[in-house]
Design a protein around this motif. Structure first.
Motif, PDB file in Angstrom:
ATOM      1  N   UNK A 145       0.827  -1.212   0.000  1.00 29.23           N
ATOM      2  CA  UNK A 145       0.000   0.000   0.000  1.00 29.23           C
ATOM      3  C   UNK A 145       0.857   1.256   0.000  1.00 29.23           C
ATOM      4  N   UNK A 146       1.966   1.239   0.729  1.00 30.24           N
ATOM      5  CA  UNK A 146       2.812   2.436   0.815  1.00 30.24           C
ATOM      6  C   UNK A 146       3.509   2.747  -0.498  1.00 30.24           C
ATOM      7  N   UNK A 202       7.740  -0.092  15.596  1.00 29.45           N
ATOM      8  CA  UNK A 202       8.779  -0.499  14.640  1.00 29.45           C
ATOM      9  C   UNK A 202       8.149  -0.517  13.258  1.00 29.45           C
ATOM     10  N   UNK A 203       8.276   0.607  12.555  1.00 28.60           N
ATOM     11  CA  UNK A 203       7.616   0.692  11.257  1.00 28.60           C
ATOM     12  C   UNK A 203       6.119   0.664  11.435  1.00 28.60           C
ATOM     13  N   UNK A 204       5.463  -0.341  10.827  1.00 25.31           N
ATOM     14  CA  UNK A 204       4.017  -0.489  10.962  1.00 25.31           C
ATOM     15  C   UNK A 204       3.656  -1.475  12.065  1.00 25.31           C
ATOM     16  N   UNK A 233       2.020   2.499  -3.369  1.00 29.54           N
ATOM     17  CA  UNK A 233       1.000   3.013  -4.291  1.00 29.54           C
ATOM     18  C   UNK A 233       0.539   4.407  -3.897  1.00 29.54           C
ATOM     19  N   UNK A 234       0.353   4.627  -2.604  1.00 28.01           N
ATOM     20  CA  UNK A 234      -0.207   5.897  -2.114  1.00 28.01           C
ATOM     21  C   UNK A 234       0.850   6.993  -2.021  1.00 28.01           C
ATOM     22  N   UNK A 235       0.359   8.215  -1.925  1.00 24.82           N
ATOM     23  CA  UNK A 235       1.236   9.361  -1.688  1.00 24.82           C
ATOM     24  C   UNK A 235       1.786   9.289  -0.252  1.00 24.82           C
ATOM     25  N   UNK A 236       2.977   9.882  -0.014  1.00 22.51           N
ATOM     26  CA  UNK A 236       3.568   9.827   1.330  1.00 22.51           C
ATOM     27  C   UNK A 236       2.627  10.369   2.409  1.00 22.51           C
ATOM     28  N   UNK A 237       1.927  11.480   2.055  1.00 20.83           N
ATOM     29  CA  UNK A 237       1.021  12.061   3.038  1.00 20.83           C
ATOM     30  C   UNK A 237      -0.096  11.101   3.404  1.00 20.83           C
ATOM     31  N   UNK A 238      -0.588  10.364   2.424  1.00 17.68           N
ATOM     32  CA  UNK A 238      -1.654   9.404   2.679  1.00 17.68           C
ATOM     33  C   UNK A 238      -1.151   8.237   3.530  1.00 17.68           C
ATOM     34  N   UNK A 239       0.084   7.807   3.228  1.00 20.17           N
ATOM     35  CA  UNK A 239       0.669   6.720   4.000  1.00 20.17           C
ATOM     36  C   UNK A 239       0.791   7.111   5.468  1.00 20.17           C
ATOM     37  N   UNK A 240       1.293   8.329   5.691  1.00 23.47           N
ATOM     38  CA  UNK A 240       1.458   8.800   7.068  1.00 23.47           C
ATOM     39  C   UNK A 240       0.110   8.925   7.762  1.00 23.47           C
ATOM     40  N   UNK A 241      -0.895   9.425   7.069  1.00 23.29           N
ATOM     41  CA  UNK A 241      -2.223   9.577   7.652  1.00 23.29           C
ATOM     42  C   UNK A 241      -2.802   8.228   8.050  1.00 23.29           C
ATOM     43  N   UNK A 242      -2.661   7.226   7.170  1.00 22.61           N
ATOM     44  CA  UNK A 242      -3.164   5.882   7.500  1.00 22.61           C
ATOM     45  C   UNK A 242      -2.402   5.309   8.694  1.00 22.61           C
ATOM     46  N   UNK A 243      -1.074   5.478   8.666  1.00 20.69           N
ATOM     47  CA  UNK A 243      -0.259   4.947   9.751  1.00 20.69           C
ATOM     48  C   UNK A 243      -0.616   5.599  11.086  1.00 20.69           C
ATOM     49  N   UNK A 244      -0.849   6.889  11.055  1.00 26.47           N
ATOM     50  CA  UNK A 244      -1.203   7.586  12.303  1.00 26.47           C
ATOM     51  C   UNK A 244      -2.545   7.119  12.854  1.00 26.47           C
TER      52      UNK A 244
END
Length: 600
Positions: free
Chosen positions: A430-431, A465-467, A433-444
């Motif tokens: 998933x990371x 540790x990462x995800x 494919x998505x934009x960095x901002x989207x990845x961070x938002x999902x992770x948060x």
């Protein structure tokens, strides 16, 4: 800039406060107490002043004083003047002989004998008494005063044979005798105080120059006492009359004759009496010694000293706000000590100042600065602790804060713990494919869910540790039912993941799922790393097994080991997965998939 402006305003307030307190002497009683302790310390009495006491012994032998013939006083004068080369310089009677002895209006033989003895001696001073009006009036100089209503003089013949001075002493608002009025006017006649008349007679007899006496605008001066009650040498009057004392001991001295028995009601509260009253004759002895040694003082200008002490307090307050506590403490002690030293020095040189206000305000200022500093440090510390909790398990931070030393040492201990691992399934793909901002938002969003679930069940968030997220239960402090709490936290994450999945699908068009593994058993728990960088964590086979279980969990699945199941089996529903091989372990682990938990 705001802090500087605030400190300047506070300092100005301190200056005004000290000035107002000093000018109006608001806490006069406290000021009197401090000045008494500093100024009225016993200095040692002179042997040139001796007291002939009308004491209990005299009253027992001669009877009540109001029944005495004045012949007794004549006899006393004659005994004291027995030797021409050893006479007293002055003999003073602190007694008001206001009428003839007896009920008649004519002079008695005793009255005449007293007059003749006084005239022949030529060194006798007797007392008069002033009666003041009860209402304050303004005099010609515009000063408020209690005017004289009447004067009780000695009978006329005695008045013509001896010097006369009024024996009144002034009492302050607290009833203590600290000052005297040297002159008074009545019907155009200037009167002098009893002790001043004695001192003038003494100077004439001894051929010495009188000391200059300073007075304030009211004509008053402060007494600096030399002795406390009972310090002056006294001899019972009856012992003199009976010839038990050699009168030559009184050579060139000032002899004061007066009441020395409590029942005669001639005693006063004095600043150095230590709860003991002083007889009036002793008060006059102290005043006489002050005359002889030139030790009088008057109140200094309150406006001048109010400004001086106000500015000093304002400056010191400003400094208090900028220096360390130990330096502020030294400055406080030093400033008060210097003020008291300066006050004592000024008093010894004729100027008495209010001493209480500078110490009071400086102590309040010191405590205020201390309190402000404590409050600011507490707020700052709380901010640091709250920020620290974002990086370290809150339980760890709270325990360190309780101890107060914030000292963290390397080392660990063996504890039985439950360990939880969780990560996002398919996060790597998933990371990409998505934009960095989207990845961070999902992770948060994911990390927020896992953190809340762990904290809700009293677990310690070990690390991200990462995800992946690691949590430990029953560390660093004992936690009841920690195995079940770990399983509940795992189920909260999975259940919360369903709602989060719908939210992320709507926002990003992507969904996520979680796999969770839980194991329990012994582990080493503590600070691992070096002195400059530490990590509070758990290590050991129990931790590794939990990580392997999480790696084998499918999306939305919670896998627990048989060790966990045995401890919580009565409160969970599971499906047997069976024994699965785990990477790095020679023997497999029997695993269960939790489907639900039975919470209270």
């Amino acid at each position: 800039m705001k802090k500087l402006l605030r400190d300047i305003i506070e300092s100005i307030f301190v200056i005004l406060l000290v000035f107002i307190l000093t000018v109006f002497n608001i806490f006069s009683s406290l000021d009197y107490m401090l000045k008494d302790a500093l100024y009225q310390r016993p200095r040692g009495v002179t042997t040139d002043i001796k007291i002939i006491a009308i004491d209990e012994k005299t009253l027992e032998e001669l009877g009540p004083i109001n029944t005495w013939s004045r012949q007794y006083y004549a006899d006393l004068i004659n005994v004291l003047n027995k030797y021409d080369d050893a006479k007293p310089s002055v003999i003073a009677f602190d007694i008001v002989f206001s009428g003839y002895f007896g009920e008649g209006a004519t002079i008695s033989d005793g009255d005449i004998a007293f007059v003749e003895a006084a005239k022949e001696s030529g060194n006798i001073v007797v007392a008069s008494q002033i009666k003041y009006k009860e209402k304050v009036e303004t005099n010609a100089e515009g000063l408020s005063e209690f005017p004289v209503e009447a004067v009780y003089y000695p009978y006329e013949e005695l008045r013509e044979s001896a010097s006369v001075g009024y024996a009144n002493v002034a009492q302050d608002s607290d009833g203590i005798v600290r000052r005297i009025l040297l002159h008074e006017d009545f019907q155009g006649e200037e009167m002098k105080m009893f002790t001043m008349k004695i001192y003038e007679e003494y100077c004439v007899k001894m051929g010495i120059q009188p000391e200059d006496i300073i007075t304030d605008k009211y004509g008053k001066t402060l007494i600096n006492y030399s002795g406390k009650p009972g310090d002056y040498e006294y001899i019972s009057m009856v012992d003199i009359l009976n010839g038990n004392i050699d009168s030559r001991v009184f050579k060139d001295s000032i002899v004061l004759v007066g009441a020395y028995a409590t029942g005669m009601q001639d005693n006063f509260n004095v600043p150095n009496g230590y709860s003991k009253q002083m007889f009036g004759v002793e008060v006059h002895a102290n005043i006489l010694q002050a005359f002889m040694q030139g030790r009088f003082s008057i109140n200094g200008n309150p406006y001048l000293f109010g400004i001086i002490f106000g500015i000093l307090c304002g400056i010191i307050h400003f400094i208090f706000k900028r220096i360390k506590i130990w330096r502020a403490t030294l400055l406080l002690i030093g400033a008060i000590g210097i003020e008291l030293f300066v006050g004592a020095t000024l008093n010894n040189n004729g100027t008495a100042i209010s001493l209480i206000y500078m110490p009071i305000i400086l102590i309040i200022s010191y405590m205020y600065c201390l309190a402000i500093r404590y409050i600011l440090e507490t707020i700052k510390r709380k901010k640091v602790i709250n920020a620290f909790k974002k990086y370290v398990a809150p339980e760890v931070v709270d325990e360190i804060a309780k101890k107060g030393d914030f000292k963290i040492k390397l080392g660990g201990e063996n504890r039985d713990v439950a360990v939880l691992f969780v990560d996002i399934r398919g996060f790597t793909t998933m990371s990409e494919i998505l934009e960095p901002e989207q990845v961070v938002a999902i992770l948060n969003n994911y990390l927020n869910l896992t953190t809340n679930a762990i904290f809700k069940n009293k677990g310690t968030l070990d690390k991200f540790v990462g995800d992946a997220t690691m949590a430990v239960f029953n560390s660093p402090f004992d936690l009841d039912d920690y195995e079940f709490r770990a399983v509940c936290a795992a189920m909260d994450i999975v259940e919360g993941g369903a709602a989060l999945e719908d939210k992320l699908m709507k926002e990003f068009g992507r969904s996520v799922g979680f796999g969770v593994g839980v194991n329990c058993g012994p582990a080493v728990v503590g600070n691992v790393g070096c002195e400059t960088r530490m990590d509070f964590t758990a290590i050991g086979d129990t931790v590794n097994t939990a990580a392997r279980l999480e790696a084998n969990a499918k999306k939305g699945q919670v896998l627990i080991s048989d060790a966990v199941y045995e401890r919580v089996k009565d409160r969970v529903e599971v499906e047997e997965v069976g024994e699965i091989p785990l990477k790095g372990k020679s023997k497999g682990v029997f695993v269960y998939s939790v489907t639900s938990v039975k919470r209270d």
